[in-house]
Design a protein around this motif. Structure first.
Motif, PDB file in Angstrom:
ATOM      1  N   THR A 123       3.075  20.624  19.612  1.00 54.59           N
ATOM      2  CA  THR A 123       2.970  21.836  20.430  1.00 54.59           C
ATOM      3  C   THR A 123       2.061  21.611  21.624  1.00 54.59           C
ATOM      4  OG1 THR A 123       3.307  23.198  18.467  1.00 54.59           O
ATOM      5  CG2 THR A 123       2.341  24.268  20.393  1.00 54.59           C
ATOM      6  N   THR A 124       0.936  20.925  21.410  1.00 55.42           N
ATOM      7  CA  THR A 124       0.017  20.633  22.511  1.00 55.42           C
ATOM      8  C   THR A 124       0.701  19.757  23.556  1.00 55.42           C
ATOM      9  OG1 THR A 124      -1.882  20.790  21.032  1.00 55.42           O
ATOM     10  CG2 THR A 124      -2.215  19.654  23.124  1.00 55.42           C
ATOM     11  N   SER A 125       1.459  18.754  23.123  1.00 50.95           N
ATOM     12  CA  SER A 125       2.173  17.879  24.054  1.00 50.95           C
ATOM     13  C   SER A 125       3.183  18.676  24.864  1.00 50.95           C
ATOM     14  CB  SER A 125       2.875  16.763  23.281  1.00 50.95           C
ATOM     15  OG  SER A 125       1.950  16.003  22.530  1.00 50.95           O
ATOM     16  N   ARG A 126       3.883  19.571  24.194  1.00 49.80           N
ATOM     17  CA  ARG A 126       4.860  20.407  24.900  1.00 49.80           C
ATOM     18  C   ARG A 126       4.189  21.258  25.975  1.00 49.80           C
ATOM     19  NH1 ARG A 126       6.206  25.557  24.324  1.00 49.80           N
ATOM     20  NH2 ARG A 126       4.945  25.759  22.437  1.00 49.80           N
TER      21      ARG A 126
ATOM     22  N   VAL B 270      10.195  23.350  27.836  1.00 53.09           N
ATOM     23  CA  VAL B 270      10.072  22.097  27.091  1.00 53.09           C
ATOM     24  C   VAL B 270      10.058  22.444  25.606  1.00 53.09           C
ATOM     25  CG1 VAL B 270       8.694  20.045  26.671  1.00 53.09           C
ATOM     26  CG2 VAL B 270       8.761  21.046  28.967  1.00 53.09           C
ATOM     27  N   GLU B 271      10.918  21.809  24.845  1.00 53.63           N
ATOM     28  CA  GLU B 271      10.979  22.024  23.401  1.00 53.63           C
ATOM     29  C   GLU B 271      10.805  20.699  22.689  1.00 53.63           C
ATOM     30  OE1 GLU B 271      14.337  24.158  22.020  1.00 53.63           O
ATOM     31  OE2 GLU B 271      14.318  25.608  23.652  1.00 53.63           O
ATOM     32  N   GLY B 272      10.012  20.720  21.636  1.00 49.99           N
ATOM     33  CA  GLY B 272       9.851  19.537  20.797  1.00 49.99           C
ATOM     34  C   GLY B 272      10.536  19.752  19.470  1.00 49.99           C
ATOM     35  N   LEU B 273      11.470  18.870  19.124  1.00 50.35           N
ATOM     36  CA  LEU B 273      12.249  19.036  17.899  1.00 50.35           C
ATOM     37  C   LEU B 273      12.147  17.774  17.052  1.00 50.35           C
ATOM     38  CD1 LEU B 273      15.478  20.712  19.317  1.00 50.35           C
ATOM     39  CD2 LEU B 273      13.543  21.824  18.209  1.00 50.35           C
ATOM     40  N   PRO B 274      11.702  17.911  15.802  1.00 56.33           N
ATOM     41  CA  PRO B 274      11.675  16.748  14.894  1.00 56.33           C
ATOM     42  C   PRO B 274      13.008  16.609  14.160  1.00 56.33           C
ATOM     43  CG  PRO B 274      10.520  18.594  13.899  1.00 56.33           C
ATOM     44  CD  PRO B 274      11.004  19.075  15.239  1.00 56.33           C
ATOM     45  N   GLU B 275      13.521  15.408  14.109  1.00 57.66           N
ATOM     46  CA  GLU B 275      14.754  15.104  13.376  1.00 57.66           C
ATOM     47  C   GLU B 275      14.371  14.307  12.134  1.00 57.66           C
ATOM     48  OE1 GLU B 275      18.909  12.604  14.042  1.00 57.66           O
ATOM     49  OE2 GLU B 275      17.697  13.228  15.770  1.00 57.66           O
TER      50      GLU B 275
ATOM     51  N   ILE C 242       1.870  12.980  25.937  1.00 62.86           N
ATOM     52  CA  ILE C 242       2.322  13.187  24.562  1.00 62.86           C
ATOM     53  C   ILE C 242       1.323  12.546  23.600  1.00 62.86           C
ATOM     54  CG2 ILE C 242       4.168  12.737  22.908  1.00 62.86           C
ATOM     55  CD1 ILE C 242       6.136  12.745  25.225  1.00 62.86           C
ATOM     56  N   ALA C 243       0.807  13.345  22.690  1.00 59.42           N
ATOM     57  CA  ALA C 243      -0.213  12.867  21.755  1.00 59.42           C
ATOM     58  C   ALA C 243       0.387  12.180  20.538  1.00 59.42           C
ATOM     59  CB  ALA C 243      -1.101  14.026  21.308  1.00 59.42           C
ATOM     60  N   LEU C 244       1.664  12.445  20.223  1.00 59.48           N
ATOM     61  CA  LEU C 244       2.298  11.822  19.072  1.00 59.48           C
ATOM     62  C   LEU C 244       2.716  10.392  19.415  1.00 59.48           C
ATOM     63  CD1 LEU C 244       4.552  14.719  17.758  1.00 59.48           C
ATOM     64  CD2 LEU C 244       2.548  13.770  16.625  1.00 59.48           C
ATOM     65  N   ARG C 245       2.518   9.487  18.472  1.00 61.91           N
ATOM     66  CA  ARG C 245       2.896   8.095  18.656  1.00 61.91           C
ATOM     67  C   ARG C 245       3.645   7.601  17.409  1.00 61.91           C
ATOM     68  NH1 ARG C 245       1.774   9.289  22.998  1.00 61.91           N
ATOM     69  NH2 ARG C 245       0.341   8.323  24.504  1.00 61.91           N
TER      70      ARG C 245
END
Length: 771
Positions: free
Chosen positions: A299-302, A319-324, A285-288
């Motif tokens: 999207t790349t991490s997913r 795999v889904e990435g969802l921001p809250e 996962i590239a987001l920190r």
């Protein structure tokens, strides 16, 4: 009028409608082109049938459905059913005028597909619809002022002529694109993201100033992605208006946006069934926490997590990435929901399109096995290995779920074969070698077995050759390859830009190699060569000195060890990956000549952007004599110049030259050297307007290199010790086409720092191939 009389009068129509009679005969009237048999076949009434008014209506409807008639009347004369018909007119001719951007043949094809062509039945509704469709086609070209006038003229014998008068109008160009609502970035910066442009100097070529609804949608998606990659999670395009000038020759686009605020990542967590250790997944996962949110990083991490699960056999993982979003803190908590599904297994591997190559040849390249757990990495690796064979133009892979199961899939490889050899006579022309004539059988995929077999003879101005070669890349099941070759050669180097001498040689070689990995091999070989050297009349002092020391007949036993590694994506004209090859060759001590040569060749390909590819090449070599041979035999020297070396320098003329025996009447010729230093940088680009570019490659190049010698003679011309300051540089354009007659190469090169002794050529080409 009495009630009884009124009732009788009201009942008469119903009695008439209910009247039934038996048809004794059917008479058809009014036919001109349609045959009576066609009518009788469609008519649902035959002599002897009973018919009433309802049956008449059915008969009329049935005949109308044939489309041949515009009026149908059915009446009764005694017991005879009379069918009176008025046929629709036939199209006698179609005249089109005023069209330029759309060819008449294309328009006629569109009319024919819609059911309007010469000889067919004319339908006014079809003609009206085609007029509207043609207008839509012109609007798609940006010709909003186009008009189509469609008219049907009556001709004798119930025929019509169709006249299409087209006014195409001008192509409307985009005159202005306005973005409203952007505060953080100026419009010029954002408009660089758009494929649509306002009219510029090259718009006539690129057509980027022509409005297209699909292109605008793509531009708006790119704009949204650009903002979201920079943390603007609430960015939206509120509206997009497209207006046309009253003259219908200009388009104006206005895009209204709402940027919103920048959001940072407050937390990253996993949900669902991670299957793998969480520490391993977080490494993908590239987001920190604390970073500005980026849609592309999410999207790349997913995709990386999905690919990693696929390697473990969870091919159908989701795999889904969802921001809250937290409005108050302007932060977003990103959650990756992992649904691995069942571990998938490969039920069957199929091959399609290999009409020549045996399935076994393809199957032995597979790294994904049947009945084994499915791995996306292994499936892709198998595809790459098929592409590296060089037998196929394209290789596509598809995975399909097995119906009725949740854990099985089939893997299907579809290939498009390309020529892998040549059989019969050959004719070519290579600059420097002159006309090349030959007869050969060279097949790199012999009978679809994957083996290479060749036999042939060829002759040119400088060489006569007869050869046989054979190679089996899978001599054993674990990939040990074996190859043999027998070559007889007569060479007159004086005809090939080289010093004046000839050699006659017979060489027999055997080579073996073993794959130590999927991309690397180690090999060794042994060979024997017998060679006779004959100096020409205009020979050189260096050759006479060599003959005085070593004689003119040599029997040489040699061995070689080589290492190679290739990650190229294709066997021919690659566009990605790298290759390295190191070879060490030496004669066996006790041979008539004792020498060794060490060479390295490397290539590196990397896509830059779009269709542009960076290609780096290097070729290094060093050789020397040992034992009783004081130096590397001159006929084993390295030579440079031309294709595969420094383009713009005449082939084989780079570097040291000899010392002519008669300098008053003979010029110095290329002599070669025992050190080679060469390299190049190329930008590969596709040829425009060609739909199939797989066999054609163009390049802008910068070549550098030279041939040096560590033992230059006192009187030798242009002979230099290794010195990077003495490298020659050349730049230009080149191209190669893998035609059915062999490769055709062309280059236009200019040498940047040519010496007075260098022989330059701006244009170089080679057609056909020697065998």
């Amino acid at each position: 009028m009495s009630l009884l009389t009124l009732a009788l009068l009201m009942s008469l129509p119903q009695l008439a409608r209910a009247a039934v009679f038996q048809v004794e005969d059917v008479r058809i009237e009014g036919l001109q082109r349609v045959s009576a048999g066609t009518v009788f076949a469609a008519l649902p009434v035959s002599p002897g049938d009973l018919i009433d008014d309802a049956g008449v209506r059915v008969a009329v409807e049935t005949l109308f459905r044939t489309g041949y008639f515009e009026d149908i009347r059915i009446s009764r004369e005694g017991d005879v059913l009379v069918v009176r018909l008025v046929e629709r007119p036939a199209v006698a001719e179609i005249n089109i005028s005023g069209n330029k951007s759309i060819e008449s043949e294309q328009l006629l094809t569109a009319l024919r597909d819609a059911g309007l062509a010469e000889g067919q039945i004319f339908r006014q509704a079809v003609l009206d619809g085609m007029g509207q469709e043609l207008r839509r086609q012109y609007v798609a070209q940006g010709r909003y002022g186009a008009s189509v006038s469609a008219e049907a003229r009556e001709l004798p014998r119930n025929r019509v002529a169709i006249d299409l008068d087209i006014v195409e109008g001008k192509v409307a160009a985009i005159k202005h694109i306005n973005i409203v609502g952007n505060r953080s970035f100026d419009s010029d910066q954002l408009l660089k993201l758009f494929e649509l442009k306002t009219t510029g100097l090259l718009s006539w070529f690129s057509n980027d100033d022509k409005y297209s609804r699909e292109k605008l949608s793509g531009d708006l998606e790119r704009l949204e992605s650009w903002y979201r990659d920079r943390g603007y999670l609430q960015f939206e395009v509120t509206s997009a208006q497209v207006s046309i000038s009253p003259q219908k020759d200009a388009v104006f686009i206005t895009v209204n946006v709402n940027e919103g605020d920048i959001f940072k990542v407050s937390e990253v967590e996993l949900s669902g069934e991670p299957i793998l250790p969480e520490e391993e997944i977080f490494q993908l996962i590239a987001l920190r926490e604390g970073m500005t949110f980026s849609q592309v990083l999410m999207t790349t991490s997913r995709e990386l997590i999905t690919r990693r699960l696929g390697v473990e056999g969870y091919t159908f993982a989701k795999v889904e990435g969802l921001p809250e979003i937290d409005e108050q803190s302007k932060t977003a908590k990103v959650t990756f929901f992992i649904t691995p599904g069942d571990r998938a297994y490969v039920r069957r591997i199929e091959f399609r399109g290999n009409t020549k190559t045996a399935d076994e040849v393809l199957r032995r390249e597979m790294r994904q096995m049947e009945a084994a757990s499915a791995s996306t990495a292994m499936i892709e690796s198998s595809k790459v290995r098929l592409e590296r064979l060089g037998f196929f133009k394209t290789v596509e892979v598809e995975t399909r779920e097995v119906p009725g199961t949740s854990d099985q899939l089939d893997v299907i490889y579809t290939v498009e074969e390309q020529p892998s050899g040549s059989i019969g006579a050959s004719l070519g022309f290579a600059q420097g070698a002159g006309v090349v004539l030959g007869a050969n059988i060279q097949e790199n995929n012999f009978l679809g077995s994957g083996n290479s077999v060749g036999f042939g003879v060829s002759t040119s101005e400088f060489r006569k050759l007869a050869s046989f070669n054979y190679a089996d890349p899978y001599f054993t099941k674990d990939g040990i390859s074996v190859g043999y070759s027998l070559v007889y050669t007569e060479t007159d180097f004086g005809e090939f830009n080289l010093s004046s001498f000839t050699t006659d040689s017979v060489a027999l070689n055997a080579n073996f190699s073993y794959p130590y990995s999927d991309t690397g091999r180690i090999g060794f070989g042994a060979g024997f060569e017998t060679l006779t050297l004959d100096p020409g009349f205009f020979t050189s002092l260096e050759i006479l000195d060599f003959l005085a020391e070593n004689g003119d007949n040599y029997n040489m036993f040699s061995t070689n060890v080589r290492w190679s590694k290739s990650t190229l994506n294709r066997g021919t004209l690659p566009t990605n990956g790298s290759s390295h090859r190191v070879n060490f060759e030496t004669t066996v001590p006790g041979s008539d000549l004792e020498y060794y040569k060490l060479t390295y060749a490397g290539n590196y390909y990397r896509p830059i952007t779009g269709d542009l590819v960076l290609h780096l090449r290097s070729d290094l070599g060093y050789g020397d004599g040992f034992g009783g041979t004081g130096r590397l035999p001159f006929f084993k020297n390295f030579f440079g110049g031309g294709f595969g070396s420094v383009r713009g320098i005449k082939r084989n003329t780079l570097g040291p030259q000899d010392s002519p025996l008669f300098p008053e009447i003979d010029d110095s010729d290329a002599f070669g050297g025992n050190v080679r230093v060469e390299g190049s940088v190329e930008i590969l680009f596709p040829v425009p307007f060609l739909p199939d570019r797989r066999n054609l490659q163009m390049a802008a190049f910068l070549d550098a290199g030279n041939i040096f010698d560590t033992g230059c003679g006192n009187q030798q011309v242009n002979c230099l010790s290794p010195d990077l300051a003495e490298l020659r540089y050349a730049t230009g354009l080149s191209g190669i086409w893998l035609s059915g007659f062999g490769p055709i190469q062309v280059s236009f090169g200019s040498v940047l720092n040519a010496d007075s002794e260098d022989e330059t050529e701006f244009f170089q080409f080679s057609f056909g191939q020697t065998f």
